[in-house]
Design a protein around this motif. Structure first.
Motif, PDB file in Angstrom:
ATOM      1  N   GLN A  37     -64.835 -56.804  11.982  1.00  0.00           N
ATOM      2  CA  GLN A  37     -65.684 -55.662  11.643  1.00  0.00           C
ATOM      3  C   GLN A  37     -64.844 -54.400  11.454  1.00  0.00           C
ATOM      4  O   GLN A  37     -65.077 -53.624  10.524  1.00  0.00           O
ATOM      5  N   THR A  38     -63.880 -54.209  12.336  1.00  0.00           N
ATOM      6  CA  THR A  38     -62.993 -53.042  12.226  1.00  0.00           C
ATOM      7  C   THR A  38     -62.224 -53.090  10.906  1.00  0.00           C
ATOM      8  O   THR A  38     -62.108 -52.079  10.203  1.00  0.00           O
ATOM      9  N   ARG A  77     -64.491 -52.164   8.072  1.00  0.00           N
ATOM     10  CA  ARG A  77     -64.724 -50.719   8.012  1.00  0.00           C
ATOM     11  C   ARG A  77     -63.502 -49.996   7.442  1.00  0.00           C
ATOM     12  O   ARG A  77     -63.631 -49.095   6.611  1.00  0.00           O
ATOM     13  N   ILE A  79     -64.870 -58.468  16.475  1.00  0.00           N
ATOM     14  CA  ILE A  79     -64.655 -57.018  16.537  1.00  0.00           C
ATOM     15  C   ILE A  79     -63.557 -56.605  15.559  1.00  0.00           C
ATOM     16  O   ILE A  79     -63.699 -55.639  14.805  1.00  0.00           O
TER      17      ILE A  79
END
Length: 151
Positions: free
Chosen positions: A68-69, A72, A65
């Motif tokens: 991915q954060t 982004r 997570i």
């Protein structure tokens, strides 16, 4: 006497049997306690392994997570920086065009000024020549022409 002796022997046998039974039960209890301690240790070890595995999965999910954060956020930053860079390049190009335009205007003004100065100089020179010619050929009959008189 025989009955007493038999009773005493039976009592001794019962006592011995009780002691053996007590020893057997104590040994069995010690064995059970060791077995219980061993099983408790095994159970504790297995429980820790299960907890570690669960925690490992949780941490791996958290890492995924966060990864991915982070990706982004980096994409947003890259996009933002690209936009900022384009704006800065456009601003630089506008400033350069404005600067070059101002330089062209200054050059034009300087050329006009130089043209005016040249025309003024030419006019003064022409007037001076005419004055010189007038003095030389007709103006002062008794006067001698002197080169410093023009100045």
């Amino acid at each position: 006497l025989l009955l007493q002796s038999q009773a005493l022997a039976e009592e001794e046998a019962a006592k011995t049997k009780g002691e053996m039974l007590t020893r057997f039960l104590k040994d069995k209890l010690a064995k059970e306690e060791r077995s219980s301690a061993l099983n408790l240790h095994k159970l504790s070890t297995q429980w820790r392994a299960v907890r570690r595995e669960t925690k490992d999965k949780e941490l791996r999910q958290d890492i995924e997570i966060l990864s991915q954060t982070f990706a982004r956020v980096m994409d947003c930053k890259d996009s933002s920086l690209a936009t900022d860079l384009e704006e800065a390049e456009e601003q630089h190009a506008r400033a350069l065009r404005s600067h070059l335009h101002n330089i062209d205007r200054l050059l034009q003004l300087q050329r006009c000024r130089l043209t005016c100065l040249e025309e003024g100089f030419g006019a003064q020179l022409e007037a001076l020549k005419k004055e010189f010619e007038a003095e030389r050929y007709g103006g002062g009959e008794g006067q001698q022409w002197h080169p410093l008189a023009v100045l």
